[in-house]
Motif scaffolding. Structure first.
Motif, PDB file in Angstrom:
ATOM      1  N   VAL A 233       0.838  -1.187   0.000  1.00 16.26           N
ATOM      2  CA  VAL A 233       0.000   0.000   0.000  1.00 16.26           C
ATOM      3  C   VAL A 233       0.883   1.252   0.000  1.00 16.26           C
ATOM      4  O   VAL A 233       1.927   1.293   0.640  1.00 16.26           O
ATOM      5  CB  VAL A 233      -0.928  -0.010   1.235  1.00 16.26           C
ATOM      6  N   LYS A 234       0.448   2.273  -0.756  1.00 19.70           N
ATOM      7  CA  LYS A 234       1.117   3.565  -0.767  1.00 19.70           C
ATOM      8  C   LYS A 234       0.143   4.633  -0.284  1.00 19.70           C
ATOM      9  O   LYS A 234      -1.055   4.563  -0.537  1.00 19.70           O
ATOM     10  CB  LYS A 234       1.584   3.939  -2.172  1.00 19.70           C
ATOM     11  N   TRP A 235       0.691   5.639   0.375  1.00 18.22           N
ATOM     12  CA  TRP A 235      -0.078   6.830   0.735  1.00 18.22           C
ATOM     13  C   TRP A 235       0.138   7.881  -0.334  1.00 18.22           C
ATOM     14  O   TRP A 235       1.275   8.113  -0.774  1.00 18.22           O
ATOM     15  CB  TRP A 235       0.377   7.395   2.081  1.00 18.22           C
ATOM     16  N   ILE A 236      -0.942   8.539  -0.780  1.00 21.75           N
ATOM     17  CA  ILE A 236      -0.808   9.620  -1.749  1.00 21.75           C
ATOM     18  C   ILE A 236      -1.556  10.844  -1.238  1.00 21.75           C
ATOM     19  O   ILE A 236      -2.519  10.741  -0.472  1.00 21.75           O
ATOM     20  CB  ILE A 236      -1.343   9.240  -3.153  1.00 21.75           C
ATOM     21  N   HIS A 261       6.579   7.722   2.646  1.00 21.81           N
ATOM     22  CA  HIS A 261       7.689   7.886   3.590  1.00 21.81           C
ATOM     23  C   HIS A 261       7.341   8.907   4.671  1.00 21.81           C
ATOM     24  O   HIS A 261       7.696   8.725   5.846  1.00 21.81           O
ATOM     25  CB  HIS A 261       8.950   8.314   2.845  1.00 21.81           C
ATOM     26  N   SER A 262       6.653   9.975   4.276  1.00 18.19           N
ATOM     27  CA  SER A 262       6.246  10.976   5.259  1.00 18.19           C
ATOM     28  C   SER A 262       5.293  10.379   6.282  1.00 18.19           C
ATOM     29  O   SER A 262       5.417  10.622   7.485  1.00 18.19           O
ATOM     30  CB  SER A 262       5.588  12.167   4.545  1.00 18.19           C
ATOM     31  N   LYS A 263       4.333   9.599   5.808  1.00 16.80           N
ATOM     32  CA  LYS A 263       3.379   8.963   6.722  1.00 16.80           C
ATOM     33  C   LYS A 263       4.077   7.966   7.633  1.00 16.80           C
ATOM     34  O   LYS A 263       3.767   7.873   8.831  1.00 16.80           O
ATOM     35  CB  LYS A 263       2.280   8.258   5.920  1.00 16.80           C
ATOM     36  N   GLN A 264       5.034   7.204   7.075  1.00 18.32           N
ATOM     37  CA  GLN A 264       5.758   6.250   7.891  1.00 18.32           C
ATOM     38  C   GLN A 264       6.597   6.957   8.943  1.00 18.32           C
ATOM     39  O   GLN A 264       6.645   6.550  10.110  1.00 18.32           O
ATOM     40  CB  GLN A 264       6.654   5.374   7.002  1.00 18.32           C
ATOM     41  N   SER A 265       7.241   8.057   8.522  1.00 22.75           N
ATOM     42  CA  SER A 265       8.028   8.829   9.484  1.00 22.75           C
ATOM     43  C   SER A 265       7.142   9.423  10.571  1.00 22.75           C
ATOM     44  O   SER A 265       7.508   9.437  11.752  1.00 22.75           O
ATOM     45  CB  SER A 265       8.774   9.957   8.759  1.00 22.75           C
TER      46      SER A 265
END
Length: 500
Positions: A233-236, A261-265
C-alpha cells in the motif's frame, strides 16, 4: 506621425523603373530603405545580409527572371511579400506567377494597385508573424510545462468529474508511471482503473471530498491509500483546482504526491513519542515509589531515632540539674533535636505527603502552602480549596507535584510578595490556579535550553489528558492554570505501574 520604415529589395535592371517604384512608396508615407540587384548572385548576397519587408521583382531581366528570383527566395524559406512587376502582362502569365507563390502581379504602366497591395500584404505578413510567434510561444510554454511535470516528484494530472460522479482522466505526466507502476495508456481515459486502486476504506472519503469541493469550487486536498498491483500500500496526497465546464461536469487539474515515507516517518515519530511518554510515566512512578520509601524511612526510622535521642537527653538533663552549665547545654542540644525532628517531618511531607493519601488533594495543597509560607516568608493564600474533589491517585500526585514545582519557581524567580491559590472542580475537570504578583514570566523563559521544570509540568499533566497554561499578567505577575480530568479511566496505581 512616425513614418513606417520599409526595407525594400528591388530585383530590377532598369534604374529609372526602380526610382519610380521607390518614389511611389515614399509618397504613400513609407520611410524606404532599399537595395537593387540584377543577378542571382547579387540576390543571394542581399538575402544573406539582412531581412526584407518587401521584394519587388521585374518579370524579365538579362539572364534572369522574376520566377527564378521567386524560387530563389522560396528556397531560403523566407516569408516576405514578393511582387512581380512587368512592362507587359497577360492573364496566363499572371496566373502562373501567382501559382508559383507571388503575392501579386502588377504592370509597370498601371501601378495604382501597388500601395494598397503592399499595405495588404504587409498586414498579412505581420499577422502571419504574430501567429507564428504565438504558436512558438505556446510550444515553448508546453515544452516547459512538460519538462516541469516530468521532473516533479509526483504526477501532474487532469481529470473530469461528471455530475453522476463518473471520472475520466485526460492527462497524466510521466511521474504517474512511478507512482502507480502501471502503463499510462492503461490509466488515461476512463478513471475506473485508477480510482479502483484506492482502498475501499478510503474511497468514500475521496468521493465526498470531490463532491464537496466541486460544489464549492474549492481546492481539493485529500490524503488516502492506494494498492499498487502486486505491491504494498502507498499513501498519496492529491491536490487539485477545479474549473466548472458546465452544469454537469467539473475539470480538476493538480498534482498527486507519494507521501508514504512521510506517513511512515510520522507514524514512527508518534510511536517514539508514545514510548517516551510511557518511559517518562514509568520514571515518574519509580521516582514516586522511591520518594515514598525514603519518606517512610525518614518518618519511621530517622524520626524514631530522633525521638529516642530526645528522651535520653531529657533524662540526662534531669540528672544535670545540679550543674547549671551542663544542664543548659543539654537543653540546647534538645532544641537542636526538636529542629531536626521538625525538619525531618517537613522533608518527609515534601517527599510524600501522607495527608495527600489520607485526606485528599485539597488538604495536601493547603498543608504545602502553609509550609511554603513558613519556609520562605511569602504570603500564600489558599482562597478556594474544594475538599469534595476525588481524583485518582496518579492524578492527585501529578497535580500536587505541579503545585510544588510552581511554588518553587515563584520562590526562585518571581520576586513576589504574595501567592494566591485556587483549587476547584469545573464539570469533569480539576482546575488548579496559582497566581503571583512578581515580575512576570517572559516568553524567552519557555525556550531556555534547561527549562526542564516547565516542560516536566506540561508533560506530566499531558499524560493525564490535561493541560497547563502559564502566562504573564498585566501589569505584573504570572498565572499558572492547570486543567485535568477528574476521572482517569484505565489508570492504575503508581506502584503497579512501577512494578510493570
Amino acid at each position: 506621425m512616425t513614418r513606417q520604415t520599409l526595407r525594400v529589395l528591388l530585383v530590377e535592371d532598369n534604374e529609372d523603373d526602380a526610382i519610380l517604384l521607390l518614389a511611389r512608396l515614399r509618397r504613400a508615407g513609407f520611410d524606404v530603405i532599399s537595395e537593387r540587384v540584377e543577378t542571382p548572385q547579387a540576390l543571394d548576397a542581399a538575402l544573406s545580409r539582412g531581412s526584407w519587408d518587401l521584394i519587388l521583382s521585374d518579370y524579365k531581366l538579362p539572364g534572369f527572371s522574376g520566377i527564378a528570383a521567386l524560387e530563389q527566395v522560396q528556397a531560403r524559406k523566407i516569408d516576405v511579400p514578393f511582387f512581380i512587376i512587368s512592362g507587359t502582362i497577360d492573364d496566363e502569365t499572371a496566373s502562373s506567377a501567382m501559382r508559383a507563390g507571388a503575392q501579386d502581379y502588377l504592370s509597370k504602366d498601371r501601378l495604382d494597385r501597388l500601395i494598397p497591395a503592399v499595405e495588404r500584404e504587409l498586414r498579412e505578413a505581420r499577422m502571419r508573424s504574430e501567429r507564428l510567434a504565438a504558436i512558438e510561444a505556446a510550444r515553448d510554454h508546453e515544452a516547459r510545462l512538460g519538462a516541469l511535470a516530468a521532473n516533479i516528484p509526483g504526477a501532474a494530472f487532469q481529470m473530469t468529474r461528471n455530475d453522476d460522479g463518473r471520472i475520466s482522466i485526460e492527462y497524466l505526466s510521466e511521474g504517474a508511471l512511478f507512482l502507480f507502476e502501471v502503463p499510462l495508456d492503461a490509466l488515461i481515459g476512463d478513471g475506473a482503473q485508477l480510482l479502483g486502486m484506492v482502498l475501499a476504506d478510503d474511497r468514500p472519503g475521496l468521493d465526498e471530498a470531490l463532491a464537496e469541493c466541486s460544489a464549492r469550487l474549492a481546492t481539493l486536498n485529500w490524503e488516502g491509500r492506494i494498492r499498487v498491483p502486486g505491491r504494498d500500500v502507498k499513501w498519496i496526497n492529491l491536490r487539485a483546482t477545479p474549473t466548472r465546464l458546465d452544469s454537469q461536469s467539473t475539470r480538476w487539474e493538480g498534482v498527486m504526491w507519494n507521501i508514504t515515507h512521510s506517513k511512515q516517518s510520522q507514524a514512527d515519530l508518534s510511536a517514539s513519542r508514545a514510548q517516551l511518554a510511557e518511559l517518562s510515566n514509568h520514571l515518574q512512578s519509580v521516582k514516586e515509589e522511591e520518594r515514598e520509601r525514603i519518606a517512610r524511612d525518614i518518618h519511621d526510622v530517622l524520626g524514631g531515632l530522633l525521638v529516642g535521642i530526645k528522651i535520653e537527653l531529657s533524662l540526662l538533663a534531669s540528672r544535670l540539674e545540679s550543674d547549671p552549665a551542663q544542664g543548659a547545654r543539654a537543653k540546647r542540644i534538645a532544641g537542636l533535636v526538636d529542629e531536626a525532628i521538625t525538619t525531618a517531618g517537613r522533608v518527609a511531607r515534601e517527599l510524600r505527603p501522607g495527608i495527600l493519601k489520607e485526606f485528599g488533594l485539597a488538604a495536601a495543597i493547603e498543608s504545602h502552602a502553609e509550609d511554603f509560607s513558613l519556609r520562605t516568608g511569602l504570603r500564600c493564600n489558599v482562597l478556594c480549596a474544594d475538599h469534595d474533589i476525588e481524583c485518582a491517585e496518579d492524578a492527585s500526585i501529578a497535580i500536587f507535584r505541579v503545585f510544588q514545582e510552581t511554588l518553587t519557581n515563584v520562590a526562585k524567580h518571581a520576586q513576589a510578595k504574595e501567592v494566591t491559590v485556587r483549587l476547584m472542580q469545573e464539570g469533569d475537570e480539576v482546575l488548579l490556579q496559582v497566581t503571583d504578583d512578581g515580575v512576570g514570566i517572559r516568553s524567552a523563559d519557555f525556550s531556555k535550553p534547561r527549562s526542564f521544570g516547565l516542560r516536566g509540568m506540561r508533560e506530566r499533566v499531558a499524560s493525564l489528558g490535561g493541560s497547563v497554561d502559564i502566562r504573564a499578567l498585566s501589569p505584573h505577575g504570572t498565572q499558572m492554570v492547570l486543567r485535568a480530568p477528574v476521572a482517569q479511566p484505565g489508570t492504575h496505581s503508581l506502584q503497579e505501574n512501577a512494578r510493570g
